[in-house]
Design an enzyme around this catalytic site. Structure first.
Site, PDB file in Angstrom:
ATOM      1  N   ALA A   7       0.822  -1.216   0.000  1.00 64.00           N
ATOM      2  CA  ALA A   7       0.000   0.000   0.000  1.00 64.00           C
ATOM      3  C   ALA A   7       0.857   1.268   0.000  1.00 64.00           C
ATOM      4  O   ALA A   7       2.082   1.218   0.092  1.00 64.00           O
ATOM      5  CB  ALA A   7      -0.940  -0.023   1.204  1.00 64.00           C
ATOM      6  N   HIS A   8       0.173   2.397  -0.073  1.00 59.86           N
ATOM      7  CA  HIS A   8       0.837   3.695  -0.171  1.00 59.86           C
ATOM      8  C   HIS A   8       1.749   3.978   1.023  1.00 59.86           C
ATOM      9  O   HIS A   8       1.434   3.637   2.156  1.00 59.86           O
ATOM     10  CB  HIS A   8      -0.197   4.822  -0.322  1.00 59.86           C
ATOM     11  N   ASN A   9       2.881   4.578   0.717  1.00 59.92           N
ATOM     12  CA  ASN A   9       3.865   5.049   1.701  1.00 59.92           C
ATOM     13  C   ASN A   9       4.562   3.939   2.490  1.00 59.92           C
ATOM     14  O   ASN A   9       5.209   4.223   3.493  1.00 59.92           O
ATOM     15  CB  ASN A   9       3.245   6.066   2.664  1.00 59.92           C
ATOM     16  N   SER A  69       1.679   3.040   5.018  1.00 62.38           N
ATOM     17  CA  SER A  69       2.626   3.717   5.903  1.00 62.38           C
ATOM     18  C   SER A  69       3.358   2.799   6.868  1.00 62.38           C
ATOM     19  O   SER A  69       3.966   3.286   7.822  1.00 62.38           O
ATOM     20  CB  SER A  69       1.940   4.856   6.670  1.00 62.38           C
TER      21      SER A  69
END
Length: 187
Positions: free
Chosen positions: A90-92, A110
């Site tokens: 997922a993102h980050n 994250s």
């Protein structure tokens, strides 16, 4: 990157950076939007995803993986990391170098994985966690809190594997006792 091999049906979104000597197998998507929404008055609004993905040198990514771009910053796959098929990053997310992630693993937004992390198939990592260097997460484990690293973890929620195994053994014994108790009651 130099000497990298991108196989058929791979989708690479703009601003993605791919290092040298990497291999990306068929059907993988790199740099798509992450799952980011803000809710106001019972309406879900998309949060713009304007970051990117950085894949460092000597990375191999299996077929049909998805690596979301960062919301603002970067999603990073560290040097010499290997992803099996059907992995979602997922993102980050930041993954340290020399990590190995087996099929059907999902890592929520994250989270930060240290170096030399190994994750067994179908394990899940919740968002905003830190997984320490040299961690091993057993297959089908659910990581719901940060792990300091340097050992093997398993179960749901994931905990040091020896503790997880003891809990599983106790649960098994409780079921046997319950069965015997029910037999005594019916007799």
């Amino acid at each position: 990157g130099d000497n990298s091999k991108i196989n058929s049906s791979v989708m690479i979104y703009p601003k993605s950076i791919i290092g040298n000597n990497s291999i990306i197998h068929s059907g993988t998507v790199i740099g798509c939007d992450g799952f980011g929404y803000a809710t106001e008055n019972d309406v879900n609004y998309k949060i713009p995803q304007i970051g990117n993905v950085i894949i460092e040198d000597d990375v191999e990514i299996g077929s049909n993986c998805v690596i979301d771009r960062g919301t603002l910053g970067s999603t990073v796959i560290g040097k010499n990391t290997k992803l099996d098929n059907l992995v979602h990053i997922a993102h980050n997310v930041k993954i340290g170098k020399n990590s190995i992630i087996a099929g059907q693993v999902g890592i929520a937004g994250s989270s930060i994985l240290g170096e030399n992390v190994k994750i067994g198939g179908q394990a899940g990592i919740s968002g905003h966690l830190k997984i320490g260097n040299n961690s091993i997460v057993a297959s089908k484990s659910g990581v719901t809190k940060s792990l300091p690293g340097g050992e093997m973890y398993g179960g749901f929620p994931a905990r040091p594997i020896k503790e997880a195994n003891k809990r599983d053994a106790v649960y098994s014994e409780v079921l046997k006792i319950k069965k015997k108790l029910n037999q005594l009651i019916t007799n």
